[in-house]
Motif scaffolding. Sequence first.
Motif, PDB file in Angstrom:
ATOM      1  N   ARG A  90     -36.455  33.769  30.310  1.00 30.72           N
ATOM      2  CA  ARG A  90     -37.333  32.685  29.836  1.00 30.72           C
ATOM      3  C   ARG A  90     -38.798  33.071  30.038  1.00 30.72           C
ATOM      4  NH1 ARG A  90     -35.714  29.081  33.029  1.00 30.72           N
ATOM      5  NH2 ARG A  90     -33.761  28.609  32.018  1.00 30.72           N
TER       6      ARG A  90
ATOM      7  N   GLN B  62     -35.170  32.728  17.834  1.00 34.23           N
ATOM      8  CA  GLN B  62     -35.322  31.706  18.876  1.00 34.23           C
ATOM      9  C   GLN B  62     -33.967  31.086  19.209  1.00 34.23           C
ATOM     10  OE1 GLN B  62     -38.238  30.977  20.653  1.00 34.23           O
ATOM     11  NE2 GLN B  62     -36.647  30.023  21.897  1.00 34.23           N
ATOM     12  N   ARG B  63     -33.164  30.847  18.166  1.00 29.14           N
ATOM     13  CA  ARG B  63     -31.829  30.269  18.414  1.00 29.14           C
ATOM     14  C   ARG B  63     -30.986  31.228  19.253  1.00 29.14           C
ATOM     15  NH1 ARG B  63     -32.047  28.468  13.053  1.00 29.14           N
ATOM     16  NH2 ARG B  63     -30.680  30.137  12.353  1.00 29.14           N
TER      17      ARG B  63
ATOM     18  N   ASP C 228     -32.091  30.993  22.795  1.00 25.68           N
ATOM     19  CA  ASP C 228     -31.624  29.744  23.407  1.00 25.68           C
ATOM     20  C   ASP C 228     -30.154  29.863  23.819  1.00 25.68           C
ATOM     21  OD1 ASP C 228     -34.099  28.697  23.032  1.00 25.68           O
ATOM     22  OD2 ASP C 228     -33.595  27.582  21.216  1.00 25.68           O
TER      23      ASP C 228
END
Lengths: 570, 444
Positions: A513, A534-535, A538
């Motif tokens: 992160r 980004q997905r 995540d």
Amino acid sequence: MKTLFLFLAALGLAQPLAGAPPIELPAGALAFLEVNDLAGQVTRVRQSLLSKLITQSPEYRQALEAPQARQLLAGMQFAENLLGTNLVKVSDAMLGGQMVLALYPREGRKEPDAVLALRVGDAAVWQQLRGRLQPLLVLAGAKLKRTAEPGGVDRLQLEDKVFGLLRPDGLLVASRKDLLDSAEVLFAGKQAPALSASSAFAKFGEQMGRRHFMRLGVDLEAMQKRFGARLGVPAQFDNGGASLLFQALAELALKSPYLGLTLDLDDRGFDFAAGIAGGPKQVAPEFRWYFSDPASRGAPPLPEVPGLIGGLSWYVDFAGWYRQHEKLLTERAQPEFDKFESGIKTLLPGREFAEDVLPALGRSVTLVAAHQQFKHLGGGLPAVKLPGFALVFDLAKPAEGGDLFALLFQTIATLTNFGAAETGKEPWVMVAEEFEGTTLSRMRHLRAPKGAALPIVYNFMPCGAQVGSHFIFASAPDLCKGLMTALKKPAPKSANRNLLIQLRPGQLATLARNNGDILKAQFVQKGQDTATAQRGIDTLLQLLQAVESLEHYSTVGEDRFQFRLEGRWK
Amino acid sequence: MTAPQGMLAPVDWRVRPWTAADARHLLWRAQFGASGAEIDRALKAGAAASVERLLHPTPSREFEETSTLLRRCAMDTGSALDLKAWWLHRMHHSSHPLVEKLTLFWHNHFATSITKVRSAAVMAAQNDLCRREALGSFPALLHGMSKDAAMVAWLDGNANRRRHANENFARELLELFALGEGHYTEKDIKEAARAFTGWHVRDDKFWFNRGQHDEGIKTLFGKSGNLDGGDVVNLCLAQPACPRFLAKKLLTAFVLPRPSEAAVAALAERVRELDFTMSRVMSELFSSELFFSREARGSLIKSPVDLVLGALRALDGEPNLQAVQRLLALLGQDVFAPPTVKGWEGGRLWVTSASLLQRANFAAALVGSNQCGTIRFLKSPRLRLDASSAQLTKDLAELLLPQPLDPEQENQLAQHHAATKGTPEDRLRSLLHVMMALPEFQQM
């Protein structure tokens, strides 16, 4: 990744069933694989948070849209139509019991014979399935002979190659008739020489347990009779690294009657183990440097430092190995040792590796990675935030060893300043700092760096300190201080581990992160757009947070050596 | 100001039609490849509007955001690989591809390698300078380069001191950056080097080290005085050889591999007339009779960047930038790391027996796997998979090849497609592979 998702997608279509009684197969096998209550295990894994995260992720859904997944789903639909029931019930029936596959040697043939036995979890569904499969058996034509026997038993023979038996409670398949006959006797619960009673597999069961979700056993003595006493293991290795890591273990394995693997799964994690029989006394003295004394503490546990991400602790008598390299390694590998010694002389001027360094070394080394706070940068922050790394050496002679390592530290610091001069980077000067009554040597940049996006090199600030019989080399002062504090505490109780590797995925998620943009850029570099990248990040973070711990360790006993890999998830 | 004449006069598109082949020729030369949609759009817009769009495109916010992310990554890690990925992303996705093409041209002209400079930030700053002046002013670029930190590091500027002048930059300025061989003397180099003494780098920035600058009288091209580096650059720009040198390089890179003396002289005159303003020079060049002449078509051998990114663009591909940069290095064009101060010689030297095999392997990898990136072309609604083999071959040749195939070759390719087994997509992949392995595909 895609393959994993497809595999999980396939598993996701199965449902649970109850356990099953143990199956026995005939003695004389080279190896066997046993699986218990596969359907039940799949259900338990599916109910875990980790599994839910995976099945809810966009990547999983995307994998289900892939042509291969569509083909798989279509195939499953076809099978359901053919069988007249859904595959969940089929998997309950077929995989809810026990399955054993064993391989047997046959004289004059390289390929082994095989026997597969399956005891179903649900006899009623199995009966229904048998009825549905009858037309398919007819389609096989004259090549397949089928004989119905009393008690609902069907005996099948496909030419002289495959022999089968369909029973109300399961099935048996073999590539040789005599094997099928022996297996049938045991399957019916009658007495006969059984695989589990053979000396190798009995030892396996005794040392590693008889009830696991999955067991794989190899009779090494039988393998040696068939493939030669050394099973292809060279008497001398030609690579130093391979020798250090594997040579002694390979020698011990050659003395062991079995090689066993076990796997257990539940909704909170998994436990994988690999083991052989025999302890340090079973191998020749020149291989004993690898093994910790079963009575001693072996590799120490990882020191508890703030922000610990993971690390490795290894018991190894490096000096014992090094002194015998001419015996352990081939002639071709020897010049590498000369080069190594010349290199060490550059770092430790006037010192001879074999004479001065080896005697000072202890028998364990620990590598630790932990988050760093960058307080030493005085407000500056690197853009890429790497963890701090540290090596902790155990010293056999703390006084001499400490001086040697201090010398090594100072030489490395000087060399890095030469490198800094070449690349125009800020040089550093060595300073001493008192911490909890112990001196810590570290570097300080000549000019304090400023800004919140400093180059990656500002992640590294070499430090060195001696705490008792330990010498710490660290890349970050706060990690060095954390280790100094931890190493002053009394050593935890012995766990007798030869090697220990631990990873804390939650901390790894924090690291990911903190460097999210770098990760995203790496995904984009591979051809993804920023939203997809980004997905992906995540999902990765969620997965890491769902895993509690990963631990690998090996233990040495008087009569056994075992590796374990354990994972715990939420 | 006069208008270009002769071979540099603009094509009169009222006399002959503007075709898809013209549009494809313009786009392949002015950017890295062209997709079918881009060719169609240029065809509809016409020649003048297409050149105008190349010079003044509409910016894309999404592209800038992604580019910023990749650049920040390169700056944060300091990694040459991340830096290369950033620029390759710009080359492929920029809404201003002509600027990226010219940035690569200037990168080759002022060839500087990260292997010696060893700083991603400093190399990126030089790249920014090339980009800023790509269509701007050559004099501004030349002045900028003489104070560029990467250039100073690359040509040992910090070793150029008052009592011991280092001639590296001065020599390359005269030979490779401004005039070319034969237009200066060894004495000129020594005098120019004295003028650049004290032009150093400190903390990754240009720094005038006054104490190390030679304040004495220097004489260059007949002019004497206490010249400094800026004066030397101005004197170079004033030499007749300068526009000629630049004109030849532009023609070789964008029009013809061996331009005639007359073409070089004509373009040099326009470069001087247009005061080295690159947007106007390129606008005239891309509108000229010479650019669209028969001899110019398919005359250039594709550089590895043109080949790889061009194929990806033509096939609506999304490159795997990490794989592409490895491939480019293998093919001999490792961006940010030209082999010498002379840059990549290019032309026929791009193709060797080894690189030809690598080029064919690239074609196979591109159409057969996702190794270098994914291509959307096969799913494109423009593509009619049910068309005849002959029609598909013709359509693909029009998209990918600089000149029409001869009928026999076209027929052989159509037969190959017809004889290939598998799904329509498999057959098309096979046809694409064969077509991209043709010698004609190596040209543009």
